[in-house]
Structures are given as C-alpha cells and as structure tokens.
Design a protein around this motif. Structure first.
Motif, mmCIF file in Angstrom:
data_model
loop_
_atom_site.group_PDB
_atom_site.id
_atom_site.type_symbol
_atom_site.label_atom_id
_atom_site.label_comp_id
_atom_site.label_asym_id
_atom_site.label_seq_id
_atom_site.Cartn_x
_atom_site.Cartn_y
_atom_site.Cartn_z
ATOM 1 N N SER A 153 0.852 -1.182 0.000
ATOM 2 C CA SER A 153 0.000 0.000 0.000
ATOM 3 C C SER A 153 0.895 1.241 0.000
ATOM 4 N N ASP A 154 0.280 2.423 0.189
ATOM 5 C CA ASP A 154 1.065 3.647 0.160
ATOM 6 C C ASP A 154 1.366 4.148 1.567
ATOM 7 N N GLY A 155 2.120 5.251 1.631
ATOM 8 C CA GLY A 155 2.555 5.792 2.911
ATOM 9 C C GLY A 155 1.415 6.235 3.804
ATOM 10 N N ARG A 156 0.309 6.675 3.230
ATOM 11 C CA ARG A 156 -0.807 7.149 4.052
ATOM 12 C C ARG A 156 -1.477 5.988 4.791
ATOM 13 N N ASN A 157 -1.589 4.833 4.132
ATOM 14 C CA ASN A 157 -2.148 3.678 4.817
ATOM 15 C C ASN A 157 -1.234 3.209 5.948
ATOM 16 N N LEU A 158 0.071 3.242 5.704
ATOM 17 C CA LEU A 158 1.029 2.883 6.749
ATOM 18 C C LEU A 158 0.930 3.857 7.914
ATOM 19 N N ALA A 159 0.812 5.138 7.605
ATOM 20 C CA ALA A 159 0.664 6.145 8.657
ATOM 21 C C ALA A 159 -0.642 5.936 9.429
ATOM 22 N N GLY A 160 -1.697 5.500 8.722
ATOM 23 C CA GLY A 160 -2.969 5.249 9.400
ATOM 24 C C GLY A 160 -2.874 4.120 10.404
ATOM 25 N N VAL A 161 -2.191 3.035 10.027
ATOM 26 C CA VAL A 161 -1.990 1.933 10.966
ATOM 27 C C VAL A 161 -1.123 2.393 12.137
ATOM 28 N N ALA A 162 -0.107 3.223 11.856
ATOM 29 C CA ALA A 162 0.758 3.750 12.919
ATOM 30 C C ALA A 162 -0.064 4.556 13.916
ATOM 31 N N LEU A 163 -0.927 5.422 13.408
ATOM 32 C CA LEU A 163 -1.739 6.262 14.285
ATOM 33 C C LEU A 163 -2.735 5.409 15.069
ATOM 34 N N GLY A 164 -3.380 4.459 14.380
ATOM 35 C CA GLY A 164 -4.337 3.591 15.059
ATOM 36 C C GLY A 164 -3.689 2.755 16.139
ATOM 37 N N THR A 165 -2.482 2.260 15.865
ATOM 38 C CA THR A 165 -1.773 1.465 16.854
ATOM 39 C C THR A 165 -1.458 2.283 18.089
ATOM 40 N N THR A 166 -1.063 3.528 17.899
ATOM 41 C CA THR A 166 -0.753 4.394 19.037
ATOM 42 C C THR A 166 -1.985 4.628 19.902
ATOM 43 N N ILE A 167 -3.117 4.915 19.269
ATOM 44 C CA ILE A 167 -4.355 5.128 20.029
ATOM 45 C C ILE A 167 -4.753 3.851 20.760
ATOM 46 N N LEU A 168 -4.657 2.729 20.060
ATOM 47 C CA LEU A 168 -5.034 1.455 20.673
ATOM 48 C C LEU A 168 -4.139 1.134 21.867
ATOM 49 N N ASN A 169 -2.830 1.335 21.712
ATOM 50 C CA ASN A 169 -1.919 1.072 22.823
ATOM 51 C C ASN A 169 -2.240 1.957 24.017
ATOM 52 N N LEU A 170 -2.579 3.208 23.739
ATOM 53 C CA LEU A 170 -2.924 4.125 24.829
ATOM 54 C C LEU A 170 -4.125 3.606 25.607
ATOM 55 N N VAL A 171 -5.123 3.076 24.890
ATOM 56 C CA VAL A 171 -6.340 2.588 25.553
ATOM 57 C C VAL A 171 -6.107 1.225 26.205
ATOM 58 N N PHE A 172 -5.616 0.254 25.433
ATOM 59 C CA PHE A 172 -5.476 -1.106 25.958
ATOM 60 C C PHE A 172 -4.440 -1.185 27.071
ATOM 61 N N TRP A 173 -3.279 -0.559 26.852
ATOM 62 C CA TRP A 173 -2.234 -0.679 27.864
ATOM 63 C C TRP A 173 -2.472 0.205 29.075
ATOM 64 N N SER A 174 -3.537 1.006 29.027
ATOM 65 C CA SER A 174 -3.963 1.661 30.272
ATOM 66 C C SER A 174 -4.365 0.610 31.300
ATOM 67 N N PHE A 175 -4.709 -0.580 30.797
ATOM 68 C CA PHE A 175 -5.107 -1.681 31.669
ATOM 69 C C PHE A 175 -4.007 -2.740 31.755
ATOM 70 N N GLY A 176 -2.777 -2.321 31.463
ATOM 71 C CA GLY A 176 -1.640 -3.232 31.559
ATOM 72 C C GLY A 176 -1.371 -3.720 32.967
ATOM 73 N N PHE A 177 -1.982 -3.061 33.959
ATOM 74 C CA PHE A 177 -1.832 -3.537 35.342
ATOM 75 C C PHE A 177 -2.376 -4.957 35.488
ATOM 76 N N LEU A 178 -3.273 -5.350 34.580
ATOM 77 C CA LEU A 178 -3.802 -6.712 34.650
ATOM 78 C C LEU A 178 -2.701 -7.744 34.414
ATOM 79 N N ARG A 179 -1.629 -7.346 33.740
ATOM 80 C CA ARG A 179 -0.473 -8.215 33.597
ATOM 81 C C ARG A 179 0.531 -7.970 34.720
#
Length: 440
Positions: free
Chosen positions: A40-66
């Motif tokens: 794909s192109d750079g914008r799709n890669l950037a979209g996954v990068a941005l989505g991953t950052t948001i997801l990590n912020l939300v999911f790993w807020s609960f990293g205390f479960l580990r």
C-alpha cells in the motif's frame, strides 16, 4: 555457587521462553508494517501507525492486569499460598473480562475521539478508523489474556506462556497475510486478524491454567470459596496496586502518544518513518523485557520467601543479562537498520527519513534498559506507588524537554524520547535504597 537456587543458568532458563514470546509480540507488528508498507502507500502505513498508538494508549492503560498480577502471584508463590494463587487468577480474569466488555461498548465514542485528539492528517484517519474498529472487538479477549499471562509469569511458568504467545502470534501473522496480502482488506484486515488471534490466545490461556493446576483443576478452583475470593484485604491490595500501575502506565503511554503526535505534526512521512523505526525499538524493548519479567518473578518470590540474599542475587544477575542484551541490540540496529528499513517500506521518502533518524533509534536500548529492568524489580516488589511516581516525573520532564528541543524538528522528537528513559531510570534508582533497606 548460586544463592537460594538462583544461578545464571536458572535465570536464563526462566528468561529465554519470555524472550522468545516477547520477540513474537513486535514481530506481529513488523509483519503488519511490512504487509501494509509493501502493498500500500505511505498514508495507509501512517494510518496503521496512528491507530496502533491510540489502541496502545487505551489497551495498555489496563496493563496492570499483567503487571500487578505478576507481582502478587509471585509473592503468593514464594510464600507457598496455593489457595491465594487460585483466587488471584479468578479475581483477575473477572476484572479483565469486565473491563474488556466495557471498552467494547464504549468504542464507538473512543475511536473518533482518539482520532481527533491525535490530529490525524488528511487521508490517514479513515485507515486508522477501520483498524481501530476491528481491534476493539477483541478487547475482552486481550484484557483477559493480560491477566493470564501475568499469572503464568508470576509462577515462573514461562514455557507455557511462550506456547500460548506463539500460537496467538502465528495465527495473527497468518491472518494478516490472508486478509491483507490475499484479500486486500488493508488496515481493516490487520485489525480483524489480530482480534481473532486474541480470542485464540484467551482459549489457549484457559488450557494453560488447567495444565498448571493439574488434573483436579476444576476442584481446586471450586474450592476457593466466596469469602476467600472476595477477601477485602486481598481485593483492596489488588485494587490499590493496580490503580498505581494504571497511573504509571497512562503516564508512559502519554509519552509515546505525544511522541507520535509530534511526528504527525511534521507530516505523514516523519510519522510513517518513526513507526518503521519503532518496530526496532519494540523488538529490543520486548526482548530485554524477558529479563525484566524474570526479575519480577524472582524478586516477588524472594520477598514472599523473605530471602534478602535471593533478592540481591536476582537483581544482580538480571542486571548483567540486561546490560549485555542492550549492547547487542544497539549494535544490531546500527548495522542492520538500513536493511530493515528497506524491507519494511518501499517508499523512498520514508526510507530516507528513517535512515536519518537511525542513530537515535540505536541509542534507545542502551539508554532505556535501566528503566526497563528497574520496572521489573519494583513490579515484583509490588511497589506500585514508586512506579507511579517515577512515571509521572518522567512524563513531566519529557514534555518540558520536548518543548525545549522542538526547533530541532524530527531529531528533537527522538532526543526527548531518549531523555524520558533516563528520567524514569533516575527516579526509580532513587527509590532503590529504600527497597533494599526494607528487605532486611
């Protein structure tokens, strides 16, 4: 001779399955980046990068479960308290499942809010939205598996943890190649593949619990009465420790979120280039966390058994392995970094930008290793307040540094990130004398 059964061989025997399992975690992200970056192109890669950052912020807020579960389980294991070991996994699973369902219900509001806060560039937000929508479906499985993984690590059952991790990541990679490479589903396919893999990991984790407890596992879990399961002191400890670790995790996630946001403000090319480089950072951090996780289990067991000699030796030996590993990773990034960049993306502009920032990326393992190991030591000690305070201090100083070096552009972004690791290590190191005094 090793004290209390702790030798370099024992440390490595416990650490290597974690190292392999941890290496597989960023490997999935590397496959994601490679598939998107090459097809794909750079914008799709950037979209996954941005989505991953948001997801990590939300999911790993609960990293205390580990993390919280690892320390509490290790101390119960060191004290020989089998009923509390069983009660801990039941409490933690219930908490993880409940929080995961809550995230899924709230996701239609979380996703657009996260994209607005991250100031998604034109053309990037749609790909990030598709990715996040699929990933939130896996929230109940992901958070429940955090608890199972922490429990296995706290018991030192690292080979079982590796087995489950291997199955999950193998499925994830296969589904990525199917959904993105063969079916052309793009960012949505990456998210769907990971979600399905997370539910497979939850199933594998349940099997691992049964293997640990033995043939009578049903009877053991049923024998934990409601009074023990809802014990106020144990529940209060779990909540307090988890709350402290949650604040700590949020502070650290804020650092990485700000790092990504700063790159996004410079445009899609710096954002995508930093995401490519962060795959190397992730691999080094996850692998070196193998020794930090070993420190969690060993330190927790030593404190539970009230053995100061075991505590000191665990700290020293895991420290030796961590420093050696950090040196190797920094050298590997310098030598092999350009080849990795070329493999991960075909975009010439992204390649050039990533190459320019490669020396800063190579410095991360050496600068960050102390904070990663100290995290493991204090998690094993269930010293949530220390972890919380150090992370908050590091976040505050990082933001000040980022503003100070902003005129340096992309280089300033990396310099501020490197400084954040040093700030956290210094803050945790400041608390080490008190921990050692308490062990007397």
């Amino acid at each position: 001779m090793a004290e209390a059964g702790i030798s370099r061989r024992a440390i490595f025997a416990q650490a290597w399955p974690i190292i392999l399992g941890q290496a597989l975690v960023p490997l999935v992200s590397v496959v994601d980046v490679a598939v998107i970056g090459r097809l794909s192109d750079g914008r799709n890669l950037a979209g996954v990068a941005l989505g991953t950052t948001i997801l990590n912020l939300v999911f790993w807020s609960f990293g205390f479960l580990r993390m919280g579960v690892t320390g509490i389980t290790a101390q119960a294991h060191g004290a020989g308290d089998e009923p509390e070991i069983c009660a801990t996994i039941l409490r933690s699973l219930a908490l993880g499942l409940g929080l995961g369902v809550g995230l899924l219900v709230l996701s239609p509001g979380i996703v657009p809010l996260g994209l607005r806060l991250m100031a998604a560039p034109d053309g990037v937000g749609d790909a990030a939205h598709d990715f996040l929508t699929m990933r939130f479906i896996g929230a109940p499985a992901a958070l429940s598996f955090y608890a199972i993984n922490g429990w296995l690590l706290g018991l030192g059952r690292t080979r079982l943890a590796l087995g489950v991790q291997t199955v999950m990541n193998g499925i994830n990679i296969g589904l990525d190649l199917l959904f993105v490479g063969a079916l052309g589903m793009g960012a949505r396919g990456v998210g769907l593949g990971t979600t399905l893999a997370e539910y497979s990991a939850l199933l594998g984790g349940m099997v691992a619990i049964a293997l640990v407890l033995g043939p009578e596992w049903r009877d053991q879990l049923r024998s934990i009465g409601r009074a023990r399961l809802l014990d106020r002191a144990a529940a209060a400890r779990l909540i307090v420790v988890n709350a402290d670790i949650m604040v700590r995790t949020l502070a650290l996630l804020a650092i990485f979120t700000w790092f990504t946001r700063s790159a996004a403000a410079l445009g899609p090319v710096p954002l995508a280039a930093n995401h490519v480089l962060m795959q190397m950072v992730s691999i080094s951090a996850f692998v070196l966390d193998g020794f930090a996780f070993t420190a969690e289990a060993r330190v927790g067991a030593a404190i539970g058994a009230r053995s100061r000699s075991s505590l000191l030796r665990a700290i020293r030996l895991t420290g030796e392995f961590s420093l050696g590993g950090a040196l190797l990773f920094s050298l590997a990034i310098l030598v092999l970094g350009d080849a990795a960049i070329a493999f991960l993306t075909h975009d010439a502009a992204i390649r050039a930008q990533a190459h320019a920032m490669l020396p800063y990326c190579a410095a991360v393992p050496l600068v960050g290793v102390a904070s990663w190991l100290l995290d493991g030591i204090f998690i094993g000690a269930v010293a949530g307040a220390v972890l919380r305070n150090a992370a908050v201090v590091a976040l505050g100083l990082y933001l000040l540094t980022d503003f100070a070096v902003k005129p340096l552009g992309a280089a300033g972004i990396w310099l501020a990130l490197l400084a954040s690791y040093a700030y956290r290590a210094l803050a945790l190191g400041w608390a080490m004398p008190a921990l050692l005094r308490a062990s007397r």
